[in-house]
Design a protein around this motif. Structure first.
Motif, PDB file in Angstrom:
ATOM      1  N   SER A  24       0.820  -1.213   0.000  1.00  0.00           N
ATOM      2  CA  SER A  24       0.000   0.000   0.000  1.00  0.00           C
ATOM      3  C   SER A  24       0.858   1.269   0.000  1.00  0.00           C
ATOM      4  O   SER A  24       0.539   2.241  -0.693  1.00  0.00           O
ATOM      5  CB  SER A  24      -0.933   0.004   1.215  1.00  0.00           C
ATOM      6  N   LEU A  25       1.927   1.275   0.775  1.00  0.00           N
ATOM      7  CA  LEU A  25       2.790   2.454   0.843  1.00  0.00           C
ATOM      8  C   LEU A  25       3.450   2.719  -0.496  1.00  0.00           C
ATOM      9  O   LEU A  25       3.497   3.857  -0.966  1.00  0.00           O
ATOM     10  CB  LEU A  25       3.856   2.267   1.928  1.00  0.00           C
ATOM     11  N   GLN A  26       3.913   1.659  -1.136  1.00  0.00           N
ATOM     12  CA  GLN A  26       4.562   1.799  -2.436  1.00  0.00           C
ATOM     13  C   GLN A  26       3.580   2.305  -3.488  1.00  0.00           C
ATOM     14  O   GLN A  26       3.900   3.211  -4.275  1.00  0.00           O
ATOM     15  CB  GLN A  26       5.149   0.439  -2.853  1.00  0.00           C
ATOM     16  N   VAL A  27       2.381   1.726  -3.512  1.00  0.00           N
ATOM     17  CA  VAL A  27       1.370   2.152  -4.485  1.00  0.00           C
ATOM     18  C   VAL A  27       0.952   3.596  -4.226  1.00  0.00           C
ATOM     19  O   VAL A  27       0.835   4.404  -5.162  1.00  0.00           O
ATOM     20  CB  VAL A  27       0.141   1.226  -4.440  1.00  0.00           C
ATOM     21  N   ALA A  28       0.740   3.952  -2.959  1.00  0.00           N
ATOM     22  CA  ALA A  28       0.330   5.310  -2.618  1.00  0.00           C
ATOM     23  C   ALA A  28       1.381   6.327  -3.048  1.00  0.00           C
ATOM     24  O   ALA A  28       1.053   7.401  -3.570  1.00  0.00           O
ATOM     25  CB  ALA A  28       0.071   5.412  -1.116  1.00  0.00           C
ATOM     26  N   ASN A  29       2.653   6.007  -2.863  1.00  0.00           N
ATOM     27  CA  ASN A  29       3.729   6.921  -3.259  1.00  0.00           C
ATOM     28  C   ASN A  29       3.769   7.102  -4.770  1.00  0.00           C
ATOM     29  O   ASN A  29       4.022   8.209  -5.275  1.00  0.00           O
ATOM     30  CB  ASN A  29       5.075   6.410  -2.750  1.00  0.00           C
ATOM     31  N   LYS A  30       3.526   6.016  -5.494  1.00  0.00           N
ATOM     32  CA  LYS A  30       3.523   6.111  -6.954  1.00  0.00           C
ATOM     33  C   LYS A  30       2.330   6.939  -7.440  1.00  0.00           C
ATOM     34  O   LYS A  30       2.450   7.726  -8.383  1.00  0.00           O
ATOM     35  CB  LYS A  30       3.500   4.717  -7.576  1.00  0.00           C
ATOM     36  N   ASN A  45      -3.370  -0.867   7.036  1.00  0.00           N
ATOM     37  CA  ASN A  45      -2.926  -2.264   6.971  1.00  0.00           C
ATOM     38  C   ASN A  45      -4.064  -3.157   7.434  1.00  0.00           C
ATOM     39  O   ASN A  45      -4.573  -2.998   8.545  1.00  0.00           O
ATOM     40  CB  ASN A  45      -1.695  -2.467   7.846  1.00  0.00           C
ATOM     41  N   LEU A  46      -4.466  -4.070   6.594  1.00  0.00           N
ATOM     42  CA  LEU A  46      -5.602  -4.933   6.914  1.00  0.00           C
ATOM     43  C   LEU A  46      -5.134  -6.188   7.635  1.00  0.00           C
ATOM     44  O   LEU A  46      -4.273  -6.916   7.127  1.00  0.00           O
ATOM     45  CB  LEU A  46      -6.342  -5.329   5.626  1.00  0.00           C
ATOM     46  N   PRO A  47      -5.696  -6.471   8.796  1.00  0.00           N
ATOM     47  CA  PRO A  47      -5.352  -7.713   9.499  1.00  0.00           C
ATOM     48  C   PRO A  47      -5.731  -8.927   8.647  1.00  0.00           C
ATOM     49  O   PRO A  47      -6.781  -8.948   8.016  1.00  0.00           O
ATOM     50  CB  PRO A  47      -6.207  -7.645  10.774  1.00  0.00           C
ATOM     51  N   LYS A  48      -4.868  -9.912   8.627  1.00  0.00           N
ATOM     52  CA  LYS A  48      -5.110 -11.089   7.795  1.00  0.00           C
ATOM     53  C   LYS A  48      -6.273 -11.935   8.300  1.00  0.00           C
ATOM     54  O   LYS A  48      -6.864 -12.705   7.551  1.00  0.00           O
ATOM     55  CB  LYS A  48      -3.838 -11.942   7.715  1.00  0.00           C
ATOM     56  N   ARG A  55     -12.697  -7.830   4.054  1.00  0.00           N
ATOM     57  CA  ARG A  55     -11.374  -7.485   3.541  1.00  0.00           C
ATOM     58  C   ARG A  55     -11.464  -6.864   2.147  1.00  0.00           C
ATOM     59  O   ARG A  55     -10.744  -5.922   1.821  1.00  0.00           O
ATOM     60  CB  ARG A  55     -10.513  -8.754   3.511  1.00  0.00           C
ATOM     61  N   LYS A  56     -12.371  -7.385   1.309  1.00  0.00           N
ATOM     62  CA  LYS A  56     -12.518  -6.869  -0.053  1.00  0.00           C
ATOM     63  C   LYS A  56     -13.073  -5.442  -0.071  1.00  0.00           C
ATOM     64  O   LYS A  56     -12.790  -4.672  -0.984  1.00  0.00           O
ATOM     65  CB  LYS A  56     -13.439  -7.783  -0.861  1.00  0.00           C
ATOM     66  N   GLN A  57     -13.866  -5.095   0.935  1.00  0.00           N
ATOM     67  CA  GLN A  57     -14.508  -3.778   0.958  1.00  0.00           C
ATOM     68  C   GLN A  57     -13.707  -2.729   1.721  1.00  0.00           C
ATOM     69  O   GLN A  57     -13.912  -1.535   1.542  1.00  0.00           O
ATOM     70  CB  GLN A  57     -15.895  -3.898   1.592  1.00  0.00           C
ATOM     71  N   ALA A  58     -12.798  -3.182   2.564  1.00  0.00           N
ATOM     72  CA  ALA A  58     -12.063  -2.257   3.425  1.00  0.00           C
ATOM     73  C   ALA A  58     -11.032  -1.464   2.616  1.00  0.00           C
ATOM     74  O   ALA A  58     -10.297  -2.038   1.806  1.00  0.00           O
ATOM     75  CB  ALA A  58     -11.371  -3.023   4.544  1.00  0.00           C
ATOM     76  N   PRO A  59     -10.947  -0.162   2.824  1.00  0.00           N
ATOM     77  CA  PRO A  59      -9.957   0.634   2.088  1.00  0.00           C
ATOM     78  C   PRO A  59      -8.535   0.355   2.559  1.00  0.00           C
ATOM     79  O   PRO A  59      -8.291   0.121   3.739  1.00  0.00           O
ATOM     80  CB  PRO A  59     -10.365   2.074   2.400  1.00  0.00           C
ATOM     81  N   THR A  60      -7.611   0.347   1.613  1.00  0.00           N
ATOM     82  CA  THR A  60      -6.192   0.236   1.940  1.00  0.00           C
ATOM     83  C   THR A  60      -5.487   1.575   1.745  1.00  0.00           C
ATOM     84  O   THR A  60      -4.506   1.862   2.427  1.00  0.00           O
ATOM     85  CB  THR A  60      -5.513  -0.821   1.058  1.00  0.00           C
TER      86      THR A  60
END
Length: 215
Positions: A24-30, A45-48, A55-60
Motif C-alpha cells: 500500500s505504501l509503495q502504491v500510494a507513493n507512486k 494495513n488490513l489484518p489477515k 477485507r474486499k470492501q475495506a480501504p487500503t
C-alpha cells in the motif's frame, strides 16, 4: 446563455481482475508522484484474520485532502471521484495515469464503471412530468426513478431524482455506464476506448435531457 443542467462530478471505478495483495505504501507513493494534487494519503494495513468479504470492501489507501479530486483503493478496485471539472477529458487523463501505476504493480483491470452526475437547481417540473411519466406519477410532487438498457456491451443505468430545496425543484440526473461481466483483461487502449464511449453517451444523455426539459 448559461446551461442550467450542469455536470457535478464524475465517479470512475477500476475493477481488478483478481483480488490482489499489494504494498500500500509503495502504491500510494507512486499515485502521489503522478497526481500530486491529491495531497497526502491515509494508508491502512488490513489484518489477515478479518473475513474475506470485509477485507474486499475495506480501504487500503484513501486520498481525501482535495475537495475536487479524491481516491479510494481496496484490494479489488480503485475509485476516483472528480468534481468541479471543466471538461470530461480531465477525468479521463487522471484515470489513464492511475492505470499506469496499477500496471507497474502488476494489477490487471477487468472492467470499468463511470458515473456522471448532473444537477439543475431550478427547472419546470411540470414539463418533465409530461415527458417522462404517466398515470398517477403525473400528479406527484417529487419523483425518483431509474431505467436500464444494455448497449454495445455496456450496462447503462439512467436515474432521475427530483427534490425540493428552498421552495424550488432540484433535478438530479445520473448516467451509470459499466462493462461488468467483461471476461478479459483491459489494456490501456481498451480503457481509453471505454472512457471515450462512456463520455460520449453521457454528453448525449445530458444534451437530450436539457432539450426535453427546456433548460
Amino acid at each position: 446563455m448559461e446551461e442550467k443542467l450542469k455536470l457535478k462530478n464524475v465517479h470512475t471505478v477500476l475493477f481488478f481482475r483478481n483480488t490482489i495483495e499489494y504494498n500500500s505504501l509503495q502504491v500510494a507513493n507512486k499515485i502521489l508522484s503522478k497526481l500530486p494534487q491529491l495531497g497526502q494519503p491515509n494508508i491502512f494495513n488490513l489484518p489477515k484474520e478479518i473475513p474475506n468479504e470485509i477485507r474486499k470492501q475495506a480501504p487500503t489507501i484513501i486520498f481525501n485532502n482535495n475537495k475536487e479530486v479524491s481516491l479510494n483503493m481496496t484490494i479489488v478496485s480503485l475509485e476516483l471521484n472528480v468534481s468541479t471539472i471543466e471538461s470530461m477529458n480531465e477525468s479521463r487523463d487522471l484515470v489513464l495515469l492511475l492505470y499506469d501505476v496499477l500496471l507497474e504493480e502488476g494489477i490487471q483491470i477487468q472492467s470499468i464503471g463511470i458515473v456522471h452526475d448532473y444537477v439543475c437547481f431550478d427547472f419546470n417540473f411540470e414539463k418533465i412530468k409530461t415527458i417522462f411519466y404517466k398515470d398517477e406519477i403525473l400528479q406527484s410532487d417529487l419523483v425518483n426513478c431509474s431505467w436500464y438498457k444494455k448497449e454495445d456491451g455496456l450496462n447503462i443505468w439512467k436515474v432521475i431524482n427530483v427534490e425540493e430545496k428552498n421552495y424550488k425543484k432540484v433535478l438530479n440526473a445520473r448516467i451509470d455506464i459499466n462493462n461488468k461481466g467483461n471476461q478479459t483483461e483491459m489494456n490501456k487502449e481498451d480503457l481509453n476506448s471505454a472512457l471515450q464511449l462512456s463520455y460520449e453517451r453521457a454528453v448525449k444523455f445530458k444534451d437530450e435531457l436539457s432539450r426535453k426539459i427546456g433548460e
